[in-house]
Design a protein around this motif. Structure first.
Motif, PDB file in Angstrom:
ATOM      1  N   ALA A 205      -1.872  -0.051 -20.044  1.00  0.00           N
ATOM      2  CA  ALA A 205      -2.737  -0.925 -19.551  1.00  0.00           C
ATOM      3  C   ALA A 205      -1.713  -2.261 -18.985  1.00  0.00           C
ATOM      4  CB  ALA A 205      -3.451  -1.634 -21.008  1.00  0.00           C
ATOM      5  N   ALA A 206      -0.517  -2.453 -19.606  1.00  0.00           N
ATOM      6  CA  ALA A 206       0.351  -3.438 -19.175  1.00  0.00           C
ATOM      7  C   ALA A 206       0.990  -3.148 -17.900  1.00  0.00           C
ATOM      8  CB  ALA A 206       1.405  -3.531 -20.219  1.00  0.00           C
ATOM      9  N   ILE A 207       1.210  -1.751 -17.756  1.00  0.00           N
ATOM     10  CA  ILE A 207       1.758  -1.192 -16.586  1.00  0.00           C
ATOM     11  C   ILE A 207       0.744  -1.340 -15.457  1.00  0.00           C
ATOM     12  CG2 ILE A 207       2.342   0.825 -15.358  1.00  0.00           C
ATOM     13  CD1 ILE A 207       3.910   1.613 -17.901  1.00  0.00           C
ATOM     14  N   ASP A 208      -0.493  -0.925 -15.550  1.00  0.00           N
ATOM     15  CA  ASP A 208      -1.398  -1.078 -14.689  1.00  0.00           C
ATOM     16  C   ASP A 208      -1.687  -2.781 -14.205  1.00  0.00           C
ATOM     17  OD1 ASP A 208      -1.963   1.619 -14.545  1.00  0.00           O
ATOM     18  OD2 ASP A 208      -3.783   1.234 -16.112  1.00  0.00           O
ATOM     19  N   PHE A 209      -1.561  -3.370 -15.307  1.00  0.00           N
ATOM     20  CA  PHE A 209      -1.758  -4.944 -14.811  1.00  0.00           C
ATOM     21  C   PHE A 209      -0.730  -5.469 -13.994  1.00  0.00           C
ATOM     22  CE2 PHE A 209      -1.011  -9.321 -15.862  1.00  0.00           C
ATOM     23  CZ  PHE A 209      -2.194  -9.910 -15.903  1.00  0.00           C
ATOM     24  N   PHE A 210       0.483  -5.183 -14.265  1.00  0.00           N
ATOM     25  CA  PHE A 210       1.527  -5.832 -13.363  1.00  0.00           C
ATOM     26  C   PHE A 210       1.625  -5.098 -12.218  1.00  0.00           C
ATOM     27  CE2 PHE A 210       2.510  -7.078 -17.591  1.00  0.00           C
ATOM     28  CZ  PHE A 210       2.491  -8.409 -17.597  1.00  0.00           C
ATOM     29  N   GLU A 211       1.224  -3.558 -12.109  1.00  0.00           N
ATOM     30  CA  GLU A 211       1.152  -2.982 -10.771  1.00  0.00           C
ATOM     31  C   GLU A 211       0.318  -3.647  -9.945  1.00  0.00           C
ATOM     32  OE1 GLU A 211       0.771   1.018 -11.736  1.00  0.00           O
ATOM     33  OE2 GLU A 211       2.745   1.690 -11.315  1.00  0.00           O
ATOM     34  N   ARG A 212      -0.983  -3.766 -10.476  1.00  0.00           N
ATOM     35  CA  ARG A 212      -2.109  -4.401  -9.592  1.00  0.00           C
ATOM     36  C   ARG A 212      -1.955  -5.802  -9.060  1.00  0.00           C
ATOM     37  NH1 ARG A 212      -6.383  -4.615 -13.425  1.00  0.00           N
ATOM     38  NH2 ARG A 212      -5.254  -3.737 -14.850  1.00  0.00           N
ATOM     39  N   ARG A 213      -0.855  -6.465  -9.804  1.00  0.00           N
ATOM     40  CA  ARG A 213      -0.779  -8.015  -9.289  1.00  0.00           C
ATOM     41  C   ARG A 213       0.654  -7.874  -8.556  1.00  0.00           C
ATOM     42  NH1 ARG A 213      -4.086  -7.669 -13.254  1.00  0.00           N
ATOM     43  NH2 ARG A 213      -5.574  -8.943 -13.676  1.00  0.00           N
ATOM     44  N   GLN A 214       1.214  -6.964  -8.489  1.00  0.00           N
ATOM     45  CA  GLN A 214       2.592  -6.865  -7.741  1.00  0.00           C
ATOM     46  C   GLN A 214       3.582  -7.778  -8.187  1.00  0.00           C
ATOM     47  OE1 GLN A 214       1.659  -7.176  -3.580  1.00  0.00           O
ATOM     48  NE2 GLN A 214       0.607  -5.164  -3.668  1.00  0.00           N
ATOM     49  N   ILE A 215       3.666  -7.840  -9.790  1.00  0.00           N
ATOM     50  CA  ILE A 215       4.704  -8.606 -10.506  1.00  0.00           C
ATOM     51  C   ILE A 215       5.934  -7.718 -10.846  1.00  0.00           C
ATOM     52  CG2 ILE A 215       5.323  -9.838 -12.430  1.00  0.00           C
ATOM     53  CD1 ILE A 215       2.203 -10.816 -12.351  1.00  0.00           C
ATOM     54  N   PRO A 216       6.911  -7.685 -10.306  1.00  0.00           N
ATOM     55  CA  PRO A 216       8.074  -6.861 -10.811  1.00  0.00           C
ATOM     56  C   PRO A 216       8.234  -6.442 -12.145  1.00  0.00           C
ATOM     57  CG  PRO A 216       8.705  -8.449  -8.959  1.00  0.00           C
ATOM     58  CD  PRO A 216       7.414  -9.002  -9.617  1.00  0.00           C
ATOM     59  N   PHE A 217       8.501  -5.177 -12.509  1.00  0.00           N
ATOM     60  CA  PHE A 217       8.596  -5.119 -13.771  1.00  0.00           C
ATOM     61  C   PHE A 217       9.546  -4.038 -14.088  1.00  0.00           C
ATOM     62  CE2 PHE A 217       4.974  -2.373 -12.958  1.00  0.00           C
ATOM     63  CZ  PHE A 217       5.299  -1.118 -13.701  1.00  0.00           C
ATOM     64  N   VAL A 218      10.210  -3.814 -15.235  1.00  0.00           N
ATOM     65  CA  VAL A 218      11.051  -2.796 -15.708  1.00  0.00           C
ATOM     66  C   VAL A 218      10.342  -2.094 -16.857  1.00  0.00           C
ATOM     67  CG1 VAL A 218      13.190  -3.498 -14.598  1.00  0.00           C
ATOM     68  CG2 VAL A 218      12.556  -4.101 -16.873  1.00  0.00           C
TER      69      VAL A 218
END
Length: 184
Positions: A112-125
């Motif tokens: 869920a967290a990965i999907d959330f940040f991918e959809r919002r195009q917020i960089p993550f590691v």
């Protein structure tokens, strides 16, 4: 001179170690909103793999790291359970990036967290929290299980350890600097 604030999110599934990570690196006593798990949450919170967990974050965690006289990192730990997802947009607003903390015993809890940040195009590691007695996977196995692209950094860490958590934060900041537009 007042230092420029840099907002970073620590996200992931229930019990992944978000509160622990914020606490391990914060230079101030972290603000936490930990509450005891109750019988009311028995049917709501899945304790598989984290049976000894007795508390949960009900709003956010907050910590601070002064990088220099010019920059200060503000760390916000997000609650992991679905019943708190309504807060995620507000918590993520203005963040330069996110560490998605993954518990190798419950990899699916981080979807869920990965999907959330991918959809919002917020960089993550992706930071795999290496719990004691947890299965060990290499970065390629984690990448495949999470279906994240090759350009996505994956680091192994121990959220209890200040230096390990600090290295995950450094990797995030470096990644964010390569993908965010340069301000004009």
């Amino acid at each position: 001179m007042v230092p420029a604030p840099v907002k970073i999110i620590i996200a992931g599934g229930f019990g992944a170690g978000k509160t622990t990570m914020v606490g391990s690196v914060s230079e101030i006593p972290p603000l936490t909103t930990e509450e005891l798990l109750t019988e009311a949450s028995t049917d709501v919170d899945d304790l598989s793999g984290v049976e000894r967990k007795s508390t949960t974050t009900v709003a956010l965690d907050f910590g601070r790291i002064t990088i220099s006289t010019r920059h200060v990192l503000y760390l916000f730990g997000m609650p992991g359970q679905a019943r708190f997802w309504f807060m995620w947009d507000d918590l993520a607003r203005g963040a330069i990036g996110t560490i998605v903390l993954v518990d190798a015993r419950r990899v699916e809890a981080s979807f869920a967290a990965i999907d959330f940040f991918e959809r919002r195009q917020i960089p993550f590691v992706v930071a795999v929290n290496c719990f004691d007695n947890a299965p060990r996977y290499d970065a390629n196995e984690i990448r495949e299980a999470l279906a994240v692209p090759d350009r996505m950094p994956i680091v192994m860490c121990d959220a209890r350890d200040r230096d390990s958590s600090k290295m995950a934060l450094i990797r995030l900041v470096r990644h964010a600097m390569t993908v965010l537009p340069v301000p004009v």
